[in-house]
Design an enzyme around this catalytic site. Structure first.
Site, short mmCIF file in Angstrom:
data_model
loop_
_atom_site.label_atom_id
_atom_site.label_comp_id
_atom_site.label_asym_id
_atom_site.label_seq_id
_atom_site.Cartn_x
_atom_site.Cartn_y
_atom_site.Cartn_z
N SER A 25 0.92 -1.34 -0.07
CA SER A 25 -0.14 0.08 -0.01
C SER A 25 0.96 1.19 0.03
O SER A 25 2.02 1.21 0.51
CB SER A 25 -0.79 0.06 1.23
OG SER A 25 -0.18 0.44 2.49
N ASP A 26 0.35 2.10 -0.39
CA ASP A 26 0.88 3.76 -0.05
C ASP A 26 0.79 3.93 1.28
O ASP A 26 0.28 3.34 2.15
CB ASP A 26 0.25 4.61 -1.22
CG ASP A 26 1.39 5.82 -1.46
OD1 ASP A 26 2.54 5.95 -0.74
OD2 ASP A 26 1.26 6.50 -2.53
N ALA A 27 1.62 5.05 1.80
CA ALA A 27 1.47 5.28 3.13
C ALA A 27 0.18 5.37 3.80
O ALA A 27 -0.37 6.30 3.50
CB ALA A 27 2.39 6.65 3.12
#
Length: 730
Positions: free
Chosen positions: A261-263
């Site tokens: 996932s992105d942050a």
């Protein structure tokens, strides 16, 4: 044996340890107290992460680049984990680690996959030397709204060029020994209004034909990782979309790597109003296909042991993470040779690759009267003007964190080195430094420029710069956006030159001194005045560590520019979105009269770029005037250097389908190649056009289709090429 080893490791892990393998933490030691942008306490966060390492509850870390620190943290992980499983270290190696290359949009402007691949191989070699195993790059999002700050990280507006650039970057990174992680899957570049993080609403037709091809190309090139996007895609958060992450990515494309996932994007499923609570967010993330959660703190995946219905999905994700560690050799050789790392970071060959990349990326937008290249032997003095001309931090651009400013060569440095002792080179800032109104979340990594010194008098400084220009044989003015004005969380509502830059340019041009404008940027800016009054305009982007030397090579003719625009350059923000591959309306004769108060044409078209010579295209032919729907044809054209010096040219091929089951764009890029020709030299360039180049996704059929139709073909050095022919598909 590989599968047996992974299965044996998996069998030993508790549910909490499995959740740990699927968790990636930010790890950074920053000065000061809590950072409001990230919600992180700079003192407590590293302690919490180290405690998790000591319990074997971490699968990966990011933002560590010191090899000694990498080894220390790896020991904590191995000694704290009863199974001795090391962590993966990830990092944003976007356009270099220690050796900084031109920003990604600039590398795309080279239209040279081999140069792009070499650059990312150097970046990967440096990264792996310090213990980084995987990069969150390339960004392959198509961007058709240049107000979006992250346009700088991609390859522009075109899916064909974007796919070629994506594949080259993947090959480069992974040949250098690290995992490539194309991002952000998918549609992030279509955020509403170019506003970072806003939702994206993309038709099925556009999604398959425009936004997904670069991702598919990256997967086919062997990318080991994919990163999800933050935002809602057609009403469903991309990081919770089973259709996107499993049906498309794995089932349709056959992707076998791992998804991150992105942050905080899994945790944010609750913020979106998609998940009910953190445990629900964890379940939705892992069941959708997110293998590894990137978390600043308090990961949602801590709750995975509470989600028994996801047990099989959790095991599958852990297998993928362990397989990545095994393939990289991290399970057997987890530590870094610190002495070897220092040698690799200092390799002078890396700087030469960066210099060549900066030369090939620059785009000559305008050169009336052949002002460029400059003849140093005929010059007595050069005025170098503008606050960007001698700014090391702006020269390397955004999205770099482990740079060494002491070795960065500014435009002023490069001109002084190249001009020789017989030329007086003097510098004036000319105008005040312009800062962003709102600080970027990346300013904590050294993003801000130094403020003007006490006593700085804007009127006096401007007058001094104008006087210097008037007293010089040529004025080189370096303008654009400061590096922290573009990138993530750096969208703009305007494309105007920031601050008093236009005032400086106009005042310098009014002196009558021949003026060269160097544009330092990552997106198109409002250059309407300059395009009508400044004879020479060279887009140098943010050219990297060796940028000043490369720019001087181009200014003085040691190299000829050959870059081409990877996006359509609008006149104003009011024309956005503007891209060359639009469909034909019912009133095509009015295509360029859409606005009554502004021309509807771009300032510079997609694929535009001049050089220090001229080229002529002739003898465009197709191998067969008619072909079956599954057949290939070849398209050939003669390209002749009609000028007086050797120069590069990017030969471009465009197609248009005249009729069929859907309206198709007026032109689509379907081939390109970069050639270098001597004066008078002719080369015959050939492209293959087969079903892959002619097919398109049909939203009603919900599949790829090929039509029996007539195709128009153009070949030339820009998307407005006029040399044309046709062929039929039966």
């Amino acid at each position: 044996m590989t599968d047996e080893r992974i299965e044996a490791m998996l069998a030993e892990l508790s549910p909490a340890e499995k959740a740990g393998q699927l968790t990636q933490y930010f790890y950074f030691k920053l000065p000061g107290e809590a950072d409001p942008a990230l919600g992180v306490d700079a003192e407590q966060q590293p302690r919490a992460v180290e405690a998790a390492l000591g319990r074997g509850r971490v699968g990966s870390l990011l933002f560590v680049t010191d090899p000694a620190e990498t080894n220390r943290l790896q020991r904590l992980a191995i000694e704290g984990n009863p199974h001795g499983i090391p962590v993966l270290f990830g990092f944003d190696v976007i356009h270099g680690l220690r050796t900084i290359f031109p920003v990604p949009i600039a590398m795309a402007a080279s239209w040279d996959p081999e140069t792009i691949e070499r650059g990312q191989a150097v970046a990967a070699r440096e990264a792996r030397a310090v213990g980084i195993h995987w990069t969150f790059a390339p960004m392959v999002d198509i961007a058709r709204d240049p107000r979006w700050g992250r346009i700088i990280e991609g390859a522009g507006e075109d899916p064909f060029l974007g796919a070629a650039v994506a594949a080259a970057q993947v090959r480069g990174f992974q040949s250098g020994g690290i995992i490539a992680g194309p991002k952000h899957f998918a549609g992030y570049g279509a955020s509403l209004g170019g506003r970072d993080y806003d939702e994206a609403n993309i038709s099925e037709y556009e999604l398959w034909n425009t936004y997904l091809p670069p991702f598919r190309a990256a997967v086919e090139a062997g990318a080991g990782n994919i990163m999800t996007a933050y935002m809602d895609l057609n009403g469903v958060p991309a990081s919770g979309s089973h259709w996107l992450l499993t049906k498309v990515l794995r089932d349709t494309w056959g992707f076998t790597g791992f998804v991150v996932s992105d942050a905080n994007a899994v945790k944010s499923l609750e913020t979106h109003g998609f998940a009910a609570d953190p445990a629900d967010a964890a379940a939705r993330g892992v069941l959708a296909g997110v293998d590894l959660e990137m978390a600043v703190s308090e990961p949602a995946y801590d709750h995975l042991p509470e989600v028994p219905e996801a047990a099989d999905a959790i095991d599958a994700s852990v297998r993928r993470i362990l397989a990545a560690k095994l393939r990289l050799g991290v399970l057997d050789e987890p530590y870094v040779d610190e002495d070897r790392a220092r040698e690799i970071l200092a390799d002078p060959q890396h700087r030469e690759v960066a210099r060549e990349a900066a030369r090939r990326s620059a785009v000559l937008l305008r050169n009336e009267g052949d002002v460029l290249p400059l003849d140093a032997a005929a010059l007595g003095s050069i005025a170098v003007l503008g606050p960007l001309a001698d700014s090391r931090r702006d020269t390397i651009g955004p999205w770099v964190f482990d740079f060494d400013l002491d070795e960065t060569v500014t435009v002023l440095d490069g001109i002084r080195r190249a001009a020789g002792d017989g030329v007086r080179v003097e510098y004036a800032q000319g105008i005040p430094v312009t800062q962003r109104v709102f600080p970027s979340m990346f300013d904590m990594f050294g993003g801000n420029r130094p403020a003007d010194p006490d006593g700085f008098d804007p009127a006096l400084e401007l007058a001094s710069a104008v006087d210097l220009a008037a007293a010089s044989d040529v004025a080189v003015v370096v303008l654009g956006e400061y590096q922290n004005m573009i990138g993530e969380s750096a969208s703009r509502s305007s494309l105007e030159l920031p601050g008093a830059q236009l005032e400086l340019l106009q005042a310098v041009a009014a002196t009558g001194t021949p003026t060269v404008l160097l544009v330092m940027n990552g997106r198109p800016l409002d250059l309407r005045w300059a395009a009508g009054h400044v004879p020479a305009i060279l887009d140098i982007w943010y050219p990297g560590s060796q940028g000043g030397n490369a720019v001087a090579d181009l200014l003085f003719g040691a190299a000829a520019p050959g870059g081409k625009l990877p996006f359509t350059w609008p006149r104003t923000a009011g024309q956005i979105p503007m891209f060359y591959g639009h469909t034909r309306s019912h009133e095509p004769q009015n295509q360029y009269r859409r606005y009554w108060d502004e021309e509807s044409t771009p300032l510079f078209p997609f694929g535009h770029g001049l050089t220090y010579s001229t080229f002529e295209y002739a003898n465009l032919s197709v191998s067969a005037g008619s072909a079956g729907v599954d057949d290939e044809v070849t398209v050939s054209v003669d390209v002749t250097n009609t000028g007086g010096r050797e120069a590069p040219e990017v030969v471009q091929l465009y197609l248009h389908q005249r009729h069929g089951r859907a309206s198709r764009p007026v032109r689509e890029l379907k081939g390109f190649t970069r050639v270098v020709l001597a004066p008078g030299e002719t080369r015959r360039v050939t492209f293959t056009v087969g079903p892959q180049q002619r097919r398109y996704w049909h939203a009603a059929v919900r599949d790829w289709v090929l039509d029996a139709t007539t195709f128009d073909v153009w070949a030339g050095g820009t998307s407005t090429a006029e040399l044309t022919t046709t062929f039929e598909v039966r």
